[in-house]
Write a protein that holds these residues in place. Structure first.
Motif, PDB file in Angstrom:
ATOM      1  N   GLU A  10      29.544  45.137  27.566  1.00 57.46           N
ATOM      2  CA  GLU A  10      31.010  45.135  27.542  1.00 57.46           C
ATOM      3  C   GLU A  10      31.571  45.998  28.670  1.00 57.46           C
ATOM      4  O   GLU A  10      32.591  45.654  29.276  1.00 57.46           O
ATOM      5  CB  GLU A  10      31.539  45.607  26.195  1.00 57.46           C
ATOM      6  CG  GLU A  10      31.370  44.578  25.098  1.00 57.46           C
ATOM      7  CD  GLU A  10      31.951  45.030  23.771  1.00 57.46           C
ATOM      8  OE1 GLU A  10      32.868  45.884  23.759  1.00 57.46           O
ATOM      9  OE2 GLU A  10      31.478  44.513  22.729  1.00 57.46           O
ATOM     10  N   LEU A  11      30.912  47.119  28.941  1.00 60.35           N
ATOM     11  CA  LEU A  11      31.357  47.972  30.045  1.00 60.35           C
ATOM     12  C   LEU A  11      31.188  47.258  31.383  1.00 60.35           C
ATOM     13  O   LEU A  11      32.059  47.342  32.256  1.00 60.35           O
ATOM     14  CB  LEU A  11      30.590  49.297  30.057  1.00 60.35           C
ATOM     15  CG  LEU A  11      30.942  50.243  31.201  1.00 60.35           C
ATOM     16  CD1 LEU A  11      32.417  50.629  31.162  1.00 60.35           C
ATOM     17  CD2 LEU A  11      30.054  51.464  31.173  1.00 60.35           C
ATOM     18  N   GLN A  13      31.317  44.036  31.869  1.00 55.31           N
ATOM     19  CA  GLN A  13      32.387  43.041  31.952  1.00 55.31           C
ATOM     20  C   GLN A  13      33.743  43.698  32.194  1.00 55.31           C
ATOM     21  O   GLN A  13      34.548  43.211  32.981  1.00 55.31           O
ATOM     22  CB  GLN A  13      32.427  42.182  30.689  1.00 55.31           C
ATOM     23  CG  GLN A  13      33.352  40.990  30.810  1.00 55.31           C
ATOM     24  CD  GLN A  13      32.964  40.080  31.974  1.00 55.31           C
ATOM     25  OE1 GLN A  13      31.821  39.656  32.085  1.00 55.31           O
ATOM     26  NE2 GLN A  13      33.915  39.788  32.849  1.00 55.31           N
ATOM     27  N   TRP A  14      34.004  44.802  31.541  1.00 53.67           N
ATOM     28  CA  TRP A  14      35.257  45.558  31.738  1.00 53.67           C
ATOM     29  C   TRP A  14      35.395  45.918  33.215  1.00 53.67           C
ATOM     30  O   TRP A  14      36.461  45.781  33.800  1.00 53.67           O
ATOM     31  CB  TRP A  14      35.231  46.807  30.862  1.00 53.67           C
ATOM     32  CG  TRP A  14      36.469  47.636  30.895  1.00 53.67           C
ATOM     33  CD1 TRP A  14      37.529  47.559  30.032  1.00 53.67           C
ATOM     34  CD2 TRP A  14      36.775  48.691  31.815  1.00 53.67           C
ATOM     35  NE1 TRP A  14      38.468  48.493  30.373  1.00 53.67           N
ATOM     36  CE2 TRP A  14      38.032  49.204  31.470  1.00 53.67           C
ATOM     37  CE3 TRP A  14      36.108  49.248  32.905  1.00 53.67           C
ATOM     38  CZ2 TRP A  14      38.637  50.248  32.157  1.00 53.67           C
ATOM     39  CZ3 TRP A  14      36.708  50.280  33.600  1.00 53.67           C
ATOM     40  CH2 TRP A  14      37.958  50.774  33.231  1.00 53.67           C
ATOM     41  N   SER A  15      34.295  46.377  33.813  1.00 55.17           N
ATOM     42  CA  SER A  15      34.310  46.760  35.227  1.00 55.17           C
ATOM     43  C   SER A  15      34.605  45.563  36.115  1.00 55.17           C
ATOM     44  O   SER A  15      35.423  45.634  37.036  1.00 55.17           O
ATOM     45  CB  SER A  15      32.968  47.388  35.608  1.00 55.17           C
ATOM     46  OG  SER A  15      32.730  48.544  34.848  1.00 55.17           O
ATOM     47  N   ASP A  17      36.147  42.808  35.298  1.00 57.50           N
ATOM     48  CA  ASP A  17      37.521  42.356  35.062  1.00 57.50           C
ATOM     49  C   ASP A  17      38.538  43.184  35.843  1.00 57.50           C
ATOM     50  O   ASP A  17      39.633  42.707  36.123  1.00 57.50           O
ATOM     51  CB  ASP A  17      37.864  42.424  33.569  1.00 57.50           C
ATOM     52  CG  ASP A  17      37.103  41.400  32.739  1.00 57.50           C
ATOM     53  OD1 ASP A  17      36.517  40.449  33.325  1.00 57.50           O
ATOM     54  OD2 ASP A  17      37.089  41.564  31.498  1.00 57.50           O
ATOM     55  N   ARG A  18      38.177  44.396  36.200  1.00 56.89           N
ATOM     56  CA  ARG A  18      39.077  45.280  36.947  1.00 56.89           C
ATOM     57  C   ARG A  18      38.723  45.338  38.434  1.00 56.89           C
ATOM     58  O   ARG A  18      39.137  46.221  39.151  1.00 56.89           O
ATOM     59  CB  ARG A  18      39.067  46.660  36.320  1.00 56.89           C
ATOM     60  CG  ARG A  18      39.918  46.655  35.058  1.00 56.89           C
ATOM     61  CD  ARG A  18      39.456  47.641  34.028  1.00 56.89           C
ATOM     62  NE  ARG A  18      40.251  47.506  32.810  1.00 56.89           N
ATOM     63  CZ  ARG A  18      40.019  46.591  31.862  1.00 56.89           C
ATOM     64  NH1 ARG A  18      39.029  45.736  31.974  1.00 56.89           N
ATOM     65  NH2 ARG A  18      40.778  46.533  30.787  1.00 56.89           N
TER      66      ARG A  18
END
Length: 132
Positions: A10-11, A13-15, A17-18
């Motif tokens: 998830e981290l 993907q979070w990265s 996405d940003r």
């Protein structure tokens, strides 16, 4: 109250996405098992192995770490591998002559490189590249 968690995927993907780099790498933290003597005894084959990994494109970066006072090298090192998995990074670290000899023990930690910059200046005649 339950503790908050952040699953690794998830981290990542979070990265992404940003618009962060989200480059998966593996840190190997290597420390002496019995002082610097055995480390010095195994330094040549260790550096040859590291250079081999560099030539194969596996080694992202590596080098010794000073003590906190920046006065001495106690024999510690840090390596950053481009590996497909933690298991692959473990196998690479296990094959290091320094670790085979028992001069150092190590841990492997997955690392997500998100931010930073690098500048390289190349000289065509004499000298070495400058890296900032």
């Amino acid at each position: 109250m339950t503790a908050r968690r952040m699953p690794w995927d998830e981290l990542v993907q979070w990265s992404r996405d940003r618009n962060l780099l989200a480059k998966r790498l593996y840190l190997v933290i290597s420390e002496p098992t019995d002082g610097i003597g055995p480390v010095l005894d195994n330094l040549e084959p260790h550096v040859a192995y590291q250079t081999q990994l560099e030539n194969q494109g596996v080694m992202f970066g590596a080098g010794p770490m000073a003590d906190d006072a920046e006065e001495e090298w106690p024999g510690d090192g840090l390596f950053i591998y481009r590996a497909g998995s933690r298991d692959e990074a473990l196998k690479l670290a296990e094959a290091d002559p320094m670790h085979i000899a028992g001069a150092r023990r190590f841990v492997v930690r997955p690392w997500l490189m998100n931010e930073g910059t690098v500048s390289v200046r190349l000289f065509y005649s004499g000298g070495r590249p400058e890296i900032d």
